[in-house]
Design a protein around this motif. Sequence first.
Motif, mmCIF file in Angstrom:
data_model
loop_
_atom_site.group_PDB
_atom_site.id
_atom_site.type_symbol
_atom_site.label_atom_id
_atom_site.label_comp_id
_atom_site.label_asym_id
_atom_site.label_seq_id
_atom_site.Cartn_x
_atom_site.Cartn_y
_atom_site.Cartn_z
ATOM 1 N N LYS A 1 0.843 -1.203 0.000
ATOM 2 C CA LYS A 1 0.000 0.000 0.000
ATOM 3 C C LYS A 1 0.877 1.253 0.000
ATOM 4 N N PRO A 2 0.354 2.376 -0.497
ATOM 5 C CA PRO A 2 1.144 3.604 -0.568
ATOM 6 C C PRO A 2 1.572 4.124 0.801
ATOM 7 N N ILE A 3 2.816 4.573 0.863
ATOM 8 C CA ILE A 3 3.357 5.248 2.040
ATOM 9 C C ILE A 3 3.946 6.556 1.561
ATOM 10 N N GLY A 4 3.546 7.652 2.197
ATOM 11 C CA GLY A 4 4.082 8.964 1.880
ATOM 12 C C GLY A 4 4.877 9.488 3.057
ATOM 13 N N ALA A 5 6.108 9.922 2.799
ATOM 14 C CA ALA A 5 6.975 10.455 3.857
ATOM 15 C C ALA A 5 7.567 11.770 3.368
ATOM 16 N N ILE A 6 7.364 12.827 4.135
ATOM 17 C CA ILE A 6 7.832 14.154 3.735
ATOM 18 C C ILE A 6 8.821 14.718 4.749
ATOM 19 N N CYS A 7 9.805 15.443 4.245
ATOM 20 C CA CYS A 7 10.764 16.169 5.060
ATOM 21 C C CYS A 7 11.632 15.191 5.864
ATOM 22 N N ARG B 1 16.051 1.866 -2.924
ATOM 23 C CA ARG B 1 14.893 2.646 -3.386
ATOM 24 C C ARG B 1 15.310 4.079 -3.682
ATOM 25 N N ARG B 2 14.683 4.676 -4.702
ATOM 26 C CA ARG B 2 14.871 6.093 -4.993
ATOM 27 C C ARG B 2 14.047 6.888 -3.994
ATOM 28 N N VAL B 3 14.692 7.793 -3.266
ATOM 29 C CA VAL B 3 14.024 8.575 -2.222
ATOM 30 C C VAL B 3 14.558 10.001 -2.209
ATOM 31 N N VAL C 1 9.822 15.825 -5.175
ATOM 32 C CA VAL C 1 8.983 14.647 -4.927
ATOM 33 C C VAL C 1 9.556 13.478 -5.721
ATOM 34 N N VAL C 2 9.643 12.323 -5.092
ATOM 35 C CA VAL C 2 10.143 11.118 -5.755
ATOM 36 C C VAL C 2 9.173 9.973 -5.471
ATOM 37 N N VAL C 3 8.811 9.246 -6.526
ATOM 38 C CA VAL C 3 7.958 8.062 -6.382
ATOM 39 C C VAL C 3 8.774 6.845 -6.786
ATOM 40 N N ASP C 4 8.782 5.825 -5.941
ATOM 41 C CA ASP C 4 9.442 4.556 -6.253
ATOM 42 C C ASP C 4 8.513 3.447 -5.769
ATOM 43 N N GLY C 5 7.810 2.836 -6.696
ATOM 44 C CA GLY C 5 6.846 1.794 -6.324
ATOM 45 C C GLY C 5 5.741 2.390 -5.472
ATOM 46 N N ASN C 6 5.548 1.831 -4.267
ATOM 47 C CA ASN C 6 4.486 2.296 -3.368
ATOM 48 C C ASN C 6 4.957 3.426 -2.450
ATOM 49 N N LEU D 1 4.351 20.037 -0.862
ATOM 50 C CA LEU D 1 3.091 19.394 -0.466
ATOM 51 C C LEU D 1 2.120 19.158 -1.626
ATOM 52 N N PRO D 2 1.885 20.116 -2.528
ATOM 53 C CA PRO D 2 0.937 19.839 -3.616
ATOM 54 C C PRO D 2 1.352 18.641 -4.477
ATOM 55 N N GLY D 3 2.615 18.599 -4.894
ATOM 56 C CA GLY D 3 3.086 17.483 -5.712
ATOM 57 C C GLY D 3 3.126 16.177 -4.933
ATOM 58 N N PHE D 4 3.495 16.260 -3.672
ATOM 59 C CA PHE D 4 3.538 15.087 -2.786
ATOM 60 C C PHE D 4 2.159 14.450 -2.680
ATOM 61 N N MET D 5 1.159 15.274 -2.430
ATOM 62 C CA MET D 5 -0.191 14.725 -2.268
ATOM 63 C C MET D 5 -0.784 14.259 -3.597
#
Length: 166
Positions: free
Chosen positions: A93-99, A114-116, A138-143, A153-157
């Motif tokens: 499932k998706p996990i979002g981690a910021i900052c 993983r790309r982070v 913002v970086v997306v790697d899989g989930n 924040l806008p791109g992250f969400m």
Amino acid sequence: MERIGILLADLFDEREFLYPYYRVQEAGYTPVVLGPEAREYRAKSGFAWKAEAGAQEAPALRGLLIPGGFAPDYLRRSPEVLSLVRRVAEEGKPIGAICHAGWVLVSAGLVRGRRVTGFPSIRDDLENAGGLYQEAGVVVDGNLVTAQGPKDLPGFMRAFLDLLGG
């Protein structure tokens, strides 16, 4: 209604909590605020919010968000929080981690290979844990969706909600 967990601990960044909290509601999900335990947590600014459950009592989740600030340093010390983060990751499932939230991913063992991205001051931590640090907002790697800070924040969400809908 599907639930999205949002992790809190003291000294969280209120921007990185409130913006995602309302964005997941707008997208039709129910935010569930979780902490190492069910209690009120204070943001860096003094703003406060109550975690409705401890991480070990988390209901079934469709995804998980981890705001930054200094809270991730407390979150990563909780075996229950790390267990929850690993469970959500293992379920794909998706996990979002910021900052600074990348610290939680490091402690949960989720960044190797993983790309982070993350706040520049935690770059060494991410790389030393085997993460492939990207100099991007913002970086997306899989989930996994990671972001550098409040300006992202806008791109992250958008990226997190895309993973939920995809």
